[in-house]
Scaffold this active site. Sequence first.
Site, PDB file in Angstrom:
ATOM      1  N   SER A  21       0.762  -1.540   0.158  1.00 16.02           N
ATOM      2  CA  SER A  21      -0.498  -0.428  -0.156  1.00 16.02           C
ATOM      3  C   SER A  21       0.443   1.446   0.017  1.00 16.02           C
ATOM      4  O   SER A  21       1.896   1.050   0.700  1.00 16.02           O
ATOM      5  CB  SER A  21      -1.003  -0.268   0.940  1.00 16.02           C
ATOM      6  OG  SER A  21      -1.696  -1.109   1.239  1.00 16.02           O
ATOM      7  N   ILE A  22      -0.018   2.002  -0.646  1.00 22.60           N
ATOM      8  CA  ILE A  22       0.806   3.440  -0.727  1.00 22.60           C
ATOM      9  C   ILE A  22       1.137   4.194   0.346  1.00 22.60           C
ATOM     10  O   ILE A  22       2.191   4.998   1.100  1.00 22.60           O
ATOM     11  CB  ILE A  22       0.485   4.400  -1.734  1.00 22.60           C
ATOM     12  CG1 ILE A  22       0.514   4.028  -2.981  1.00 22.60           C
ATOM     13  CG2 ILE A  22       0.592   6.251  -1.195  1.00 22.60           C
ATOM     14  CD1 ILE A  22       0.252   5.330  -4.475  1.00 22.60           C
ATOM     15  N   ASP A  68     -14.437   3.302   7.953  1.00 22.96           N
ATOM     16  CA  ASP A  68     -15.299   2.730   6.771  1.00 22.96           C
ATOM     17  C   ASP A  68     -15.588   4.527   6.469  1.00 22.96           C
ATOM     18  O   ASP A  68     -17.133   5.136   6.517  1.00 22.96           O
ATOM     19  CB  ASP A  68     -16.548   1.991   7.251  1.00 22.96           C
ATOM     20  CG  ASP A  68     -16.987   2.228   5.742  1.00 22.96           C
ATOM     21  OD1 ASP A  68     -16.880   2.768   4.613  1.00 22.96           O
ATOM     22  OD2 ASP A  68     -17.970   0.422   5.536  1.00 22.96           O
ATOM     23  N   VAL A  69     -15.434   5.255   5.018  1.00 23.26           N
ATOM     24  CA  VAL A  69     -15.720   6.361   4.766  1.00 23.26           C
ATOM     25  C   VAL A  69     -16.930   6.566   3.886  1.00 23.26           C
ATOM     26  O   VAL A  69     -17.242   7.647   3.528  1.00 23.26           O
ATOM     27  CB  VAL A  69     -14.351   6.817   4.061  1.00 23.26           C
ATOM     28  CG1 VAL A  69     -13.039   7.025   4.501  1.00 23.26           C
ATOM     29  CG2 VAL A  69     -14.134   6.175   2.756  1.00 23.26           C
ATOM     30  N   ALA A  99     -13.444   1.423  -6.270  1.00 23.41           N
ATOM     31  CA  ALA A  99     -14.353   1.509  -7.915  1.00 23.41           C
ATOM     32  C   ALA A  99     -15.439   0.093  -7.703  1.00 23.41           C
ATOM     33  O   ALA A  99     -14.473  -0.866  -7.207  1.00 23.41           O
ATOM     34  CB  ALA A  99     -14.266   1.698  -9.251  1.00 23.41           C
ATOM     35  N   TYR A 159      -9.237   2.591 -16.651  1.00 22.76           N
ATOM     36  CA  TYR A 159      -9.427   2.874 -15.328  1.00 22.76           C
ATOM     37  C   TYR A 159     -10.933   4.010 -15.386  1.00 22.76           C
ATOM     38  O   TYR A 159     -11.065   4.441 -13.977  1.00 22.76           O
ATOM     39  CB  TYR A 159      -8.278   4.687 -15.333  1.00 22.76           C
ATOM     40  CG  TYR A 159      -7.990   5.135 -13.981  1.00 22.76           C
ATOM     41  CD1 TYR A 159      -7.267   4.007 -12.901  1.00 22.76           C
ATOM     42  CD2 TYR A 159      -7.957   6.289 -13.793  1.00 22.76           C
ATOM     43  CE1 TYR A 159      -6.788   4.021 -11.994  1.00 22.76           C
ATOM     44  CE2 TYR A 159      -7.254   6.172 -12.683  1.00 22.76           C
ATOM     45  CZ  TYR A 159      -6.974   5.489 -11.669  1.00 22.76           C
ATOM     46  OH  TYR A 159      -6.732   5.852 -10.481  1.00 22.76           O
ATOM     47  N   LYS A 166     -11.305  10.243 -10.032  1.00 18.77           N
ATOM     48  CA  LYS A 166      -9.936  10.969  -9.224  1.00 18.77           C
ATOM     49  C   LYS A 166     -10.174  12.913  -9.788  1.00 18.77           C
ATOM     50  O   LYS A 166      -9.764  13.125  -9.047  1.00 18.77           O
ATOM     51  CB  LYS A 166      -9.130  10.721  -9.952  1.00 18.77           C
ATOM     52  CG  LYS A 166      -8.115   9.462  -9.501  1.00 18.77           C
ATOM     53  CD  LYS A 166      -8.125   9.180  -7.924  1.00 18.77           C
ATOM     54  CE  LYS A 166      -7.571   7.988  -7.291  1.00 18.77           C
ATOM     55  NZ  LYS A 166      -6.906   7.773  -5.905  1.00 18.77           N
ATOM     56  N   ARG A 196       2.653  -0.993  -8.342  1.00 20.16           N
ATOM     57  CA  ARG A 196       1.846  -2.505  -8.769  1.00 20.16           C
ATOM     58  C   ARG A 196       1.080  -3.283  -7.050  1.00 20.16           C
ATOM     59  O   ARG A 196       1.918  -3.103  -5.603  1.00 20.16           O
ATOM     60  CB  ARG A 196       2.287  -3.670  -8.683  1.00 20.16           C
ATOM     61  CG  ARG A 196       1.695  -4.873  -9.566  1.00 20.16           C
ATOM     62  CD  ARG A 196       2.774  -5.971  -9.419  1.00 20.16           C
ATOM     63  NE  ARG A 196       3.665  -5.804  -9.926  1.00 20.16           N
ATOM     64  CZ  ARG A 196       3.294  -6.002 -12.141  1.00 20.16           C
ATOM     65  NH1 ARG A 196       2.231  -6.586 -11.977  1.00 20.16           N
ATOM     66  NH2 ARG A 196       3.904  -5.537 -13.003  1.00 20.16           N
ATOM     67  N   LEU A 198      -2.219  -3.982  -4.196  1.00 21.87           N
ATOM     68  CA  LEU A 198      -3.625  -4.253  -4.552  1.00 21.87           C
ATOM     69  C   LEU A 198      -4.855  -3.681  -5.264  1.00 21.87           C
ATOM     70  O   LEU A 198      -5.792  -3.989  -5.789  1.00 21.87           O
ATOM     71  CB  LEU A 198      -4.429  -4.104  -3.045  1.00 21.87           C
ATOM     72  CG  LEU A 198      -5.671  -5.263  -2.562  1.00 21.87           C
ATOM     73  CD1 LEU A 198      -4.808  -7.413  -2.742  1.00 21.87           C
ATOM     74  CD2 LEU A 198      -6.027  -5.617  -1.042  1.00 21.87           C
ATOM     75  N   SER A 199      -4.898  -2.492  -4.998  1.00 22.19           N
ATOM     76  CA  SER A 199      -5.657  -1.893  -5.785  1.00 22.19           C
ATOM     77  C   SER A 199      -5.607  -1.862  -7.331  1.00 22.19           C
ATOM     78  O   SER A 199      -6.630  -2.214  -7.908  1.00 22.19           O
ATOM     79  CB  SER A 199      -5.964  -0.633  -5.512  1.00 22.19           C
ATOM     80  OG  SER A 199      -6.829   0.124  -4.187  1.00 22.19           O
TER      81      SER A 199
END
Length: 259
Positions: A21-22, A68-69, A99, A159, A166, A196, A198-199
């Site tokens: 994750s970033i 949870d957003v 998404a 995308y 975005k 690279r 998970l998303s």
Amino acid sequence: MDLLQLKDKNVVVMGVANERSIAWGVAKQLFAVGANVLFTYRKERSLTKLEKMLEKYDYTAKAIIQCDVNDDASIEEAFQRVKEEVGVVHGLVHSVAFANPSDLRDDFIHTSRDGFAFALDTSAYSLVAVSKAIRPLMTEGGSIITMSYLGAERVLDGYNIMGVAKAALESSVKYLANDLGEDGIRVNAISAGAIRTLSAKGVPSFNDILSKIEETAPLRRNVTQEEVANMSIAMLSQLSTGVTGEIVYVDGGYNIMGV
Ligand code: NAP
């Protein structure tokens, strides 16, 4: 001389799912510069992974809180906990997006009404909601950063609705920057190159995107999680106090190219 001035500052990091994750890259650098890191997570699976990673690297989180957003009550509860834990917050890393995978597989024109609303809610409105929740805690000023992608402004195959989300996110950054500037709170987006994670697995054309960047970006390579984290640290720190409402590219220069 401490150029960053992030030591002992309280920073909330949202969006660690695993080591790729970033947000985890940013968290590692925050620990390295002595910040207090509070994490939020959504899935229990992410919590389990996060706890293991913290143990592996011998890091101690100031708090780990579920959020949870998509859920206003969850956001309110989470930031109440943040308030109880630290009182004042200096930084927020919003590294959250989602998404429906089916909306990334087909042509954009087939995006459903629900799928459109869900992606925008999770990936763009969430920044507005958490900025509102954290504003009263940033009493000493602060810096909010979010993660965007070039798909906000260019059509990138596969995308789809995430690109539209975005675009809304980047525009929200500018409006939020204007609203929060009077409180000394800055809001910026990092437009990260393809990494690279998970998303990223949800984007069908991801491997092609990586190859194309390697061929065409001025630096002729893809960027690393660490490079995105380093710019994130700069944007959270005193190095960037004059910068707000910006989209900062960490993409090896790919965005300047015509193809
Ligand atoms: P990631 O590791 O899969 O992180 C995405 C995070 O979003 C996960 O921690 C996930 O939590 C969280 N999330 C999704 N829905 C949520 C919700 N409703 N409430 C709370 N959290 C939720 O992938 P990543 O690549 O690091 O993505 C981080 C950000 O960077 C995203 O905004 C992404 O669009 C952006 N970005 C990625 C790339 C890339 O190439 N990887 C490039 C540019 C920008 P759970 O797993 O617990 O649900």
